[in-house]
Structure formats: C-alpha cells, structure tokens
Design a protein around this motif. Sequence first.
Motif, short mmCIF file in Angstrom:
data_model
loop_
_atom_site.label_atom_id
_atom_site.label_comp_id
_atom_site.label_asym_id
_atom_site.label_seq_id
_atom_site.Cartn_x
_atom_site.Cartn_y
_atom_site.Cartn_z
N VAL A 3 34.81 41.03 26.69
CA VAL A 3 35.02 39.60 27.12
C VAL A 3 35.48 39.59 28.63
CG1 VAL A 3 35.95 37.47 26.83
CG2 VAL A 3 35.35 38.68 24.80
N LEU A 4 34.53 39.23 29.51
CA LEU A 4 34.70 39.36 30.87
C LEU A 4 35.04 37.69 31.48
CD1 LEU A 4 32.59 41.08 33.38
CD2 LEU A 4 33.44 38.67 33.99
N ILE A 5 36.15 37.81 32.02
CA ILE A 5 36.72 36.55 32.49
C ILE A 5 37.00 36.61 34.02
CG2 ILE A 5 38.41 34.49 32.58
CD1 ILE A 5 38.97 35.25 29.66
N LEU A 6 36.38 35.47 34.77
CA LEU A 6 36.55 35.58 36.37
C LEU A 6 37.66 34.32 36.35
CD1 LEU A 6 33.09 36.21 37.74
CD2 LEU A 6 35.19 37.82 37.61
N ASP A 7 38.76 34.55 36.78
CA ASP A 7 39.61 33.23 36.77
C ASP A 7 41.04 33.83 37.84
OD1 ASP A 7 40.94 31.06 36.79
OD2 ASP A 7 41.65 31.19 34.52
N PRO A 8 41.14 33.21 38.90
CA PRO A 8 40.30 32.39 39.64
C PRO A 8 39.18 33.06 40.28
CG PRO A 8 41.91 33.04 41.00
CD PRO A 8 42.24 33.72 39.67
N PHE A 9 37.84 32.51 40.59
CA PHE A 9 37.11 32.93 41.34
C PHE A 9 36.76 31.83 42.42
CE2 PHE A 9 31.96 34.09 41.44
CZ PHE A 9 32.21 34.48 42.96
N GLY A 10 37.47 31.96 43.64
CA GLY A 10 37.27 30.76 44.58
C GLY A 10 37.37 31.45 46.08
N PHE A 11 36.74 30.43 46.79
CA PHE A 11 36.64 30.64 48.24
C PHE A 11 36.95 29.57 49.20
CE2 PHE A 11 32.44 30.90 46.56
CZ PHE A 11 31.86 29.99 47.39
N GLY A 12 37.19 29.64 50.32
CA GLY A 12 37.16 28.44 51.29
C GLY A 12 35.86 28.31 51.81
N VAL A 13 35.24 26.95 52.03
CA VAL A 13 34.02 26.51 52.52
C VAL A 13 34.09 25.50 53.37
CG1 VAL A 13 33.21 25.82 50.43
CG2 VAL A 13 31.64 26.53 52.31
N THR A 14 33.67 25.61 54.88
CA THR A 14 33.76 24.75 55.73
C THR A 14 34.86 23.52 55.75
OG1 THR A 14 32.05 23.22 54.44
CG2 THR A 14 31.13 24.78 55.77
N GLY A 15 35.95 24.22 55.47
CA GLY A 15 37.34 23.25 55.43
C GLY A 15 37.57 23.12 54.13
N GLY A 16 36.77 23.36 53.16
CA GLY A 16 37.15 22.85 51.87
C GLY A 16 37.23 24.04 51.02
N GLN A 17 37.10 23.73 49.61
CA GLN A 17 37.51 25.08 48.68
C GLN A 17 36.74 25.03 47.16
OE1 GLN A 17 39.76 27.06 49.20
NE2 GLN A 17 39.73 28.55 47.38
N ILE A 18 36.07 25.88 46.99
CA ILE A 18 35.30 25.95 45.71
C ILE A 18 35.95 26.87 44.72
CG2 ILE A 18 33.18 26.65 44.62
CD1 ILE A 18 31.71 25.91 46.97
N THR A 19 36.60 26.47 43.76
CA THR A 19 37.11 27.31 42.44
C THR A 19 36.43 27.17 41.22
OG1 THR A 19 38.52 25.26 41.98
CG2 THR A 19 39.44 27.07 43.82
N SER A 20 36.52 28.28 40.73
CA SER A 20 35.87 28.47 39.32
C SER A 20 36.37 29.23 38.24
CB SER A 20 34.22 28.78 39.38
OG SER A 20 34.23 29.85 39.99
N ARG A 21 35.97 29.01 37.08
CA ARG A 21 36.40 29.83 36.03
C ARG A 21 35.36 30.21 35.22
NH1 ARG A 21 37.73 30.08 30.61
NH2 ARG A 21 39.94 31.78 30.03
N ILE A 22 35.00 31.32 35.14
CA ILE A 22 33.72 31.96 34.36
C ILE A 22 34.12 32.68 33.08
CG2 ILE A 22 31.54 32.91 34.67
CD1 ILE A 22 31.48 32.27 37.65
N LYS A 23 33.60 32.59 31.98
CA LYS A 23 33.74 33.49 30.81
C LYS A 23 32.47 33.68 30.32
CE LYS A 23 35.81 33.58 26.31
NZ LYS A 23 36.67 32.58 25.14
#
Length: 580
Positions: free
Chosen positions: A379-399
């Motif tokens: 079972v592969l989990i990416l948590d957190p998987f995030g980065f800053g973009v143009t002054g904002g933030q994208i965060t995710s959890r992927i399973k």
Amino acid sequence: MVPIILIALFGWNWLRGPMENFALQKTGRTLSIQGDLSVTFGWPVARLHAASVSFANPSWTREKQMIAAQGVDVAVDLVQMLRRHIVIPEMRLDHAIVFLEQSPEGRKSWLLDLDQKDEGARIQIGRVALDYGKLGYEDSTQKTKLQVQISTVPTTRSQNNVADLRFSVLGAYKDLPVKAEGLGGPVLALSDTKRPYPLKMAATAGRTGVELEGTITDLLALTVVDMHMALRGENLEQLYTLLGIAFPATRPYAIQGHLVHSEAAWRYEKFSGHFGSSDIAGSTTVTTGSKRAELKAELESKQLDLEDLGPMIGLSSAKVTTHVTRAESKVRVLPALPFKADRWSSVNAEVQLRAITLRRAKAVSLDNLLVHLSLQDSVLILDPFGFGVTGGQITSRIKLDGRSSPISAHASVRVQNVSLAKLSPAIARSNTKIGRLNGNFDLEGRGDSVGNMLASANGKVVAHLEGGQISKLLMEKVGLHLWEILTLSLSGDRMVKLSCAAAAFDVTKGKMKTTALVFDTEVSTVYGTGSIDLAQEEFDLVLEPRTKNTSPLALRSPIFVRGSFAQPKVEFDKVKVAIR
C-alpha cells in the motif's frame, strides 16, 4: 609403524590412492592426483602439496570437472580434522580452472554430499591465493552464466614480490549482459572476518553501470563493506532485476557516494548526483533479513525539473504518449504507463523528498516541494505531497492499494491561493488581474495507470476564484459584441471587475458533469454546462454568454468547447452567427 615404512619406501605418494578412494566413497565423485604429493607437518596446521589435481563435478552438471589445477597447496586444520570437520585456513592454486553450477532442483555442485543439497557438506576455506585461473558459474533457474578470468599483476605497495589479482567477468546475470574488470588484493579472503580485502572494480549489467573502490571483509558473506560507489543508468527502476527491490522509474541518472554495510543494514551515505536535469543528494538505508527489505531515505534537491517526475507517475520520456487504435491515431495526455504494483511487495519504504525550486518548461513560480512516501505491505501513500505555486499552495494525499488488481486509488487535493495570472504567461501578458484560485478535488478509482484510474473515477471537483479584474475587450469578444470590440480596439482596452468564478463537477465513472459553471463580470456573465470525459480525454462544454448591457451590434452565440485534451477546439454556433 606401517605408514612410517611406506613413507620411507615410497614417500607421500602412497597416500594418493587412499585419498582418492575416500573422496569417491564420501562424495561419489572422482579425485585425481597425477603428480607428486608431499606433506609438511605442523601443529595445529599441516600443509599438503599436490601437483596435477582434478576433482569431478556431479553427473548432472554441464562441465565434467569442478576443479583442475596444475598445483594445489593446502593448509589443513588438524584439530578440526580430528573432529571430522574439513577446515582449510589457506589454499593456493596454480593455473586452476573451476566450474560451479546450480541445478533447477536446488543442487549445488560445490556441496560434497551425494545429493549436493546439504549446506553443511562443504569445505570451509579461509583464504585463497591464485596465480592464474578461470572460474565459471551457471544457474539456469536465475538465467545466470558467468566466466571469470584471474591473473596476477605486480604491485608497488610492497617490496615482497606481492602481486595483485586482476580479474575480468563476462556473461549474464538474471538474463542481463554483464561485463566487469578490476583489481583485488593478492589473497582472496573468503571467510576471513577480520581482514579487509581491497577491491577496485568497474562493471555494467544491462544498462546499469557501477564503479567500486574500497574494502570488503568476508567475501562470501559480505560481513563488512566500506566502499566508494558511483552508480549510473537509464532508469533506477531497472535495479529491481539486479537487487530484487522495487525502485521508482526515473530518467537517466548518475550518483556517487559512500557504501557501508554491517550486520543487516546497507547504507548509501552522502550521495549526490542527478536524474534527468534535476540534482539529487541524500542518504538511504536498506535493511534485509525480514520478510521484506526495509528502505529509508532522506533526499534533497536544490532544483528539480517537473518533467523528471514524469516517469514516476506513468509518463513516458516524451511529454505525451501515443496510442494507436483501429480507427485513428489519438494523442493521449493523461499518464498511461502502468505502475508495476507486483513489485511493491518486495520492500517496505519510508522516503522523504524536499526540493527548494521546481522547474518546468514554462516559467512558473513553483517551490518548496515536500513529499513523504510510505510503502507498507504493497500500500503506497503520499502524505503529504505538496508544493508552493505562484504564492499559493497545493497539498494532497494519495493512496494506491497495490494489493488489489487493478490498483485501488484515492486522491484528495487542496488548492489554496494560487495566482492564475502568474500561472499562465498568456494571462500575465494581457494585464489581467484575476484573483486567487482555491479548490478541492476528491476522487477515487481503479486502474494500473493514472489515466485508467481517472477513467474510472468517482468523486467531486470544486474550484472558485476570489476577486480580481479582467480585460473588458476579452469579455466583449466572448459575447461577440462587435460594436464594443471596435470601440475598445480604437480607444484602448480597460479592466472590469471580476465578481466571481466557480466550477463544480460531479464525477461518475470517469465522466465529469457540471453542477455549476459560472464566470461573472461587470460586462457579462458566462454560464456553462456539459461534461468532460476523462476516459476518452474529451471536452463537451457549452458556454452561454449573457450581456448585462444592450449592445447595438451583438451576434450572441453559445461557445462550444470540444475536442481532445491534446487539441481542444473552441467554436461558435456558425448557424446562429450567420442568421444574426
């Protein structure tokens, strides 16, 4: 008394017959000593020298002889012999040819019991000195066949006429072509657990290359390893064939660092290098001995190219993958290469990657990537998987659950305060000041690639813009207000307030259907309906502009957004436009 008389009359050669008979009875294989035999007594070690010696392989092997040498000099531990154990602290071979083979049934030619399956039925050898030799090894089950040539070369490290061993290797390992050459110390320390053995080697296996320089203690068990290692290849994933451990797919890479091994842990310390055009550095540890290997890694990158992450999510080396159907050739955009989840059971992993700057083909401000990957029991989990973009933030959890076939996937993504004006160069050039994007994506699906997972996805997608300004000329063009377009083209464009923009989709079996799609400004409001097909990668949206001010000359037509993800098409209703 009789042995003393025999020695006095015939020397030690009289022992050849008894020794050959003893070997035949115990192993079922022929020992042949054609030359002179001599013994030098000592305690607790005696030395035996024999010329022109051969020892047969079992009948099932391809080669008849396991060992053939012009001369053999053996040190025998007499204490262990009294205990019925054959222990040879040191062996010297002159012009030896050795061939070892393992059968599909698990038989090993170097085991000396009659069935060649008893791991205890082997001679314990400490150190081996060679003048010149050839070594062959074959294991048809593992598709491995190696030929090694060994010779001695003078060394300047000592004034005692000591010679280093030079070796070369050709053949195949697990069906991969292998080539290697290098230098080792004058004596092979096969089971010496205290004395480090110097080794320098350059090798290739398939498309993977390695250079090693350092020491190994206990060559057979690899008790302690302390070496500088440089590794290169076209894809890190290819190490699975060599090591039996799943690694992520990458672009071509080259790294170097310090390899250390003791007990059950292998540590690759302070390595640095690159994969693709991205730099990479860090340390990793692989611990063996349990049901699965345990991998832990801390990785850093000063500048990571987003294209180099493509293979990890199923993108090929090209930006898009082409699939040819019976009817036509269609360019696909979503990642289509399958994940190899069947390999995930080979390892449990905890990996953290940090990248200061993210680079992509078009200049966009991306930074501070943080990824924590956990792989436990497939079972592969990416948590957190995030980065800053143009002054904002994208965060995710992927399973991704690799225990099911196809893979069961769930992704939750949150977008916060992302500036669209900075994200798109075209918007930036138009002086449009669109506000910041926020949204949530929650999808689950099944498939062996990202494309297949999205093609079967269920869930919701919601996004909205907060405030901003937009080109009035652009909005008049959307509404086909010809008079206003002419006026603004002559007098100059100006900005109008963007009241709101929102989009919401329900996703069912890979088809995104609009529940809300609106773009509202001072000039007009655009309402949208329709769907986006993730399986076919096609748009089918209709945008209806509604003006807030009466225009003396307006064609007023719905806008159709159709076509594929790779080649979207924006069209007006030509019939309505022609009638107006």
